[in-house]
Design an enzyme around this catalytic site. Structure first.
Site, mmCIF file in Angstrom:
data_model
loop_
_atom_site.group_PDB
_atom_site.id
_atom_site.type_symbol
_atom_site.label_atom_id
_atom_site.label_comp_id
_atom_site.label_asym_id
_atom_site.label_seq_id
_atom_site.Cartn_x
_atom_site.Cartn_y
_atom_site.Cartn_z
ATOM 1 N N ASP A 89 31.405 38.570 47.539
ATOM 2 C CA ASP A 89 32.800 38.639 47.105
ATOM 3 C C ASP A 89 33.472 37.340 47.561
ATOM 4 O OD1 ASP A 89 31.887 41.305 46.733
ATOM 5 O OD2 ASP A 89 33.932 42.076 46.923
ATOM 6 N N LYS A 151 37.738 39.999 40.439
ATOM 7 C CA LYS A 151 38.324 40.941 41.405
ATOM 8 C C LYS A 151 39.781 40.568 41.672
ATOM 9 C CE LYS A 151 37.625 42.262 46.283
ATOM 10 N NZ LYS A 151 36.720 42.138 47.441
ATOM 11 N N LYS A 180 36.785 44.469 39.448
ATOM 12 C CA LYS A 180 36.933 45.207 40.710
ATOM 13 C C LYS A 180 38.395 45.141 41.132
ATOM 14 C CE LYS A 180 35.587 45.253 45.604
ATOM 15 N NZ LYS A 180 34.634 44.771 46.631
#
Length: 212
Positions: A89, A151, A180
């Site tokens: 991430d 994300k 996400k």
């Protein structure tokens, strides 16, 4: 819809201790969350605790500002994968993006994705610092660079995810990459709203509360 299967059980506070990381992983195994998300210095510990389980392990890179160099992000990502993470991430370089250096941003993301191979790359665009046009532009760059997910947030910005953010992202990526949502998602009703909108993963430190 099984909410636990969407959750990245997350602990990213700077003071997180060994015992807290172990507890996070044990909770993820017990509740069958999709993944655990930790800072890169805790990957080795999390990997040991999760060994033998089906829970995936995600590591944050360039977190939470995204302002570190590509070279340092590369080293951090390589180390995280070597220590047992299968998902990264990464925070996008927001300063470069704001400067209009879109080619440099795209190169950074593509370089990290190439370096980690078949492992998943989620790119955090930190929507709280972007206007609607910028959210769309950043989502486009993430998709073009070959990342697996775009994300919303780190959870450390001025706000977390919003449904409006996700609507903009969804219009741009059109299902070609996944989304996400993270930051401020603390109850089942909110989590369901995001999933109904098309989000594939929820990043939250409130996973147990959500599924309870």
């Amino acid at each position: 819809m099984k909410l636990n299967e969407y959750i990245d059980h997350t602990l990213l506070k700077p003071t997180a201790t060994v015992e807290e990381i172990k507890k996070l992983c044990e909770e993820a195994i017990e509740h069958e969350f999709y993944a655990v998300c930790v800072n890169s210095s805790r990957v080795e510990l999390a990997a040991k605790t999760l060994k033998g389980s089906r829970v995936k392990l995600a590591a944050t890179i360039g977190f939470p500002l995204g302002a570190s160099s590509l070279e340092s992000k590369m080293v951090e990502a390589d180390a995280a994968i070597a220590q047992g993470a299968s998902e990264i991430d990464m925070v996008m370089n927001l300063g470069l993006f704001k400067d209009g250096e879109h080619k440099a941003v795209l190169t950074e993301i593509a370089t990290i994705k190439t370096a980690i191979g078949n492992n998943l790359l989620k790119v955090i665009i930190e929507t709280c610092y972007l206007n609607e046009e910028e959210i769309a532009g950043a989502s486009e760059l993430v998709m073009k660079a070959g990342a697996d997910y775009v994300k919303t947030s780190t959870g450390f910005g001025t706000r977390g995810a919003s449904l409006k953010d996700v609507e903009i992202m969804k219009k741009v990526v059109k299902g070609k990459i996944k989304i996400k949502a993270s930051g401020g998602i603390r109850d089942a009703a909110t989590a369901r709203e995001y999933i109904d909108l098309g989000v594939s993963r929820i990043g939250t430190s409130s996973g147990i509360k959500i599924i309870s």
